[in-house]
Design a protein around this motif. Structure first.
Motif, PDB file in Angstrom:
ATOM      1  N   GLN A   4      12.674  -1.057  52.405  1.00  0.00           N
ATOM      2  CA  GLN A   4      13.723  -0.923  51.395  1.00  0.00           C
ATOM      3  C   GLN A   4      14.607   0.255  51.785  1.00  0.00           C
ATOM      4  N   ARG A   5      15.900   0.024  51.871  1.00  0.00           N
ATOM      5  CA  ARG A   5      16.814   1.072  52.339  1.00  0.00           C
ATOM      6  C   ARG A   5      16.774   2.316  51.464  1.00  0.00           C
ATOM      7  N   TYR A   6      16.826   2.126  50.153  1.00  0.00           N
ATOM      8  CA  TYR A   6      16.759   3.237  49.211  1.00  0.00           C
ATOM      9  C   TYR A   6      15.586   2.972  48.268  1.00  0.00           C
ATOM     10  N   PRO A   7      14.409   3.433  48.633  1.00  0.00           N
ATOM     11  CA  PRO A   7      13.229   3.094  47.827  1.00  0.00           C
ATOM     12  C   PRO A   7      13.285   3.687  46.425  1.00  0.00           C
ATOM     13  N   ASP A   8      12.785   2.918  45.471  1.00  0.00           N
ATOM     14  CA  ASP A   8      12.661   3.365  44.088  1.00  0.00           C
ATOM     15  C   ASP A   8      11.314   4.053  43.921  1.00  0.00           C
ATOM     16  N   THR A   9      11.297   5.109  43.119  1.00  0.00           N
ATOM     17  CA  THR A   9      10.025   5.762  42.818  1.00  0.00           C
ATOM     18  C   THR A   9       9.160   4.791  42.018  1.00  0.00           C
ATOM     19  N   PRO A  10       7.847   4.968  42.071  1.00  0.00           N
ATOM     20  CA  PRO A  10       6.956   4.031  41.370  1.00  0.00           C
ATOM     21  C   PRO A  10       7.233   3.905  39.874  1.00  0.00           C
ATOM     22  N   ASP A  11       7.747   4.962  39.243  1.00  0.00           N
ATOM     23  CA  ASP A  11       8.032   4.897  37.809  1.00  0.00           C
ATOM     24  C   ASP A  11       9.420   4.340  37.505  1.00  0.00           C
ATOM     25  N   GLY A  12      10.211   4.040  38.543  1.00  0.00           N
ATOM     26  CA  GLY A  12      11.520   3.430  38.357  1.00  0.00           C
ATOM     27  C   GLY A  12      12.604   4.371  37.873  1.00  0.00           C
ATOM     28  N   ARG A  13      12.355   5.672  37.913  1.00  0.00           N
ATOM     29  CA  ARG A  13      13.344   6.627  37.401  1.00  0.00           C
ATOM     30  C   ARG A  13      14.366   7.052  38.452  1.00  0.00           C
ATOM     31  N   TYR A  14      13.997   6.992  39.712  1.00  0.00           N
ATOM     32  CA  TYR A  14      14.863   7.489  40.779  1.00  0.00           C
ATOM     33  C   TYR A  14      14.847   6.523  41.958  1.00  0.00           C
ATOM     34  N   PHE A  15      15.850   6.665  42.818  1.00  0.00           N
ATOM     35  CA  PHE A  15      15.825   6.074  44.144  1.00  0.00           C
ATOM     36  C   PHE A  15      16.044   7.230  45.120  1.00  0.00           C
ATOM     37  N   VAL A  16      15.692   7.031  46.373  1.00  0.00           N
ATOM     38  CA  VAL A  16      15.738   8.104  47.366  1.00  0.00           C
ATOM     39  C   VAL A  16      16.774   7.779  48.430  1.00  0.00           C
TER      40      VAL A  16
END
Length: 108
Positions: A4-16
């Motif tokens: 995934q190019r911009y992974p989402d945090t497991p809690d869905g609050r952020y992307f990296v």
């Protein structure tokens, strides 16, 4: 890195992006409201491209900020569990560090 190019945090609050956390839009927003806010945001961003006058630019910047705040990407956090906000922080300096390290380790 993850596929995934911009992974989402497991809690869905952020992307990296490039090792930095960016707050995502409020997942509880109704789709109709989200679509209207995204349209407002894109209109404001387009206005920034074509606004040479400072007053127009200031208004466009304010419109971008207003839309991003309404989406939950800025301003008060949209989650209710009391967790702190790590928006714009380097992921390695947050509680998400081990999760992110695991992503990069599995890609090697």
């Amino acid at each position: 890195m993850s596929t995934q190019r911009y992974p989402d945090t497991p809690d869905g609050r952020y992307f990296v992006v490039r090792g930095r956390l960016w707050r995502k839009s409020n997942a509880a927003l109704p789709e109709k409201d989200r679509a209207a806010l995204v349209k407002q945001l894109m209109d404001a961003r387009r206005a920034l491209r074509g606004s040479p006058a400072q007053a127009q630019s200031d208004a466009a910047h304010a419109a971008v900020d207003q839309a991003k705040t309404a989406l939950g990407e800025r301003g008060p956090v949209w989650w209710t569990d009391g967790a702190p906000d790590y928006n714009r922080k380097m992921v390695k300096n947050t509680p998400y560090a081990d999760w992110f390290a695991g992503l990069t380790a599995t890609a090697d």
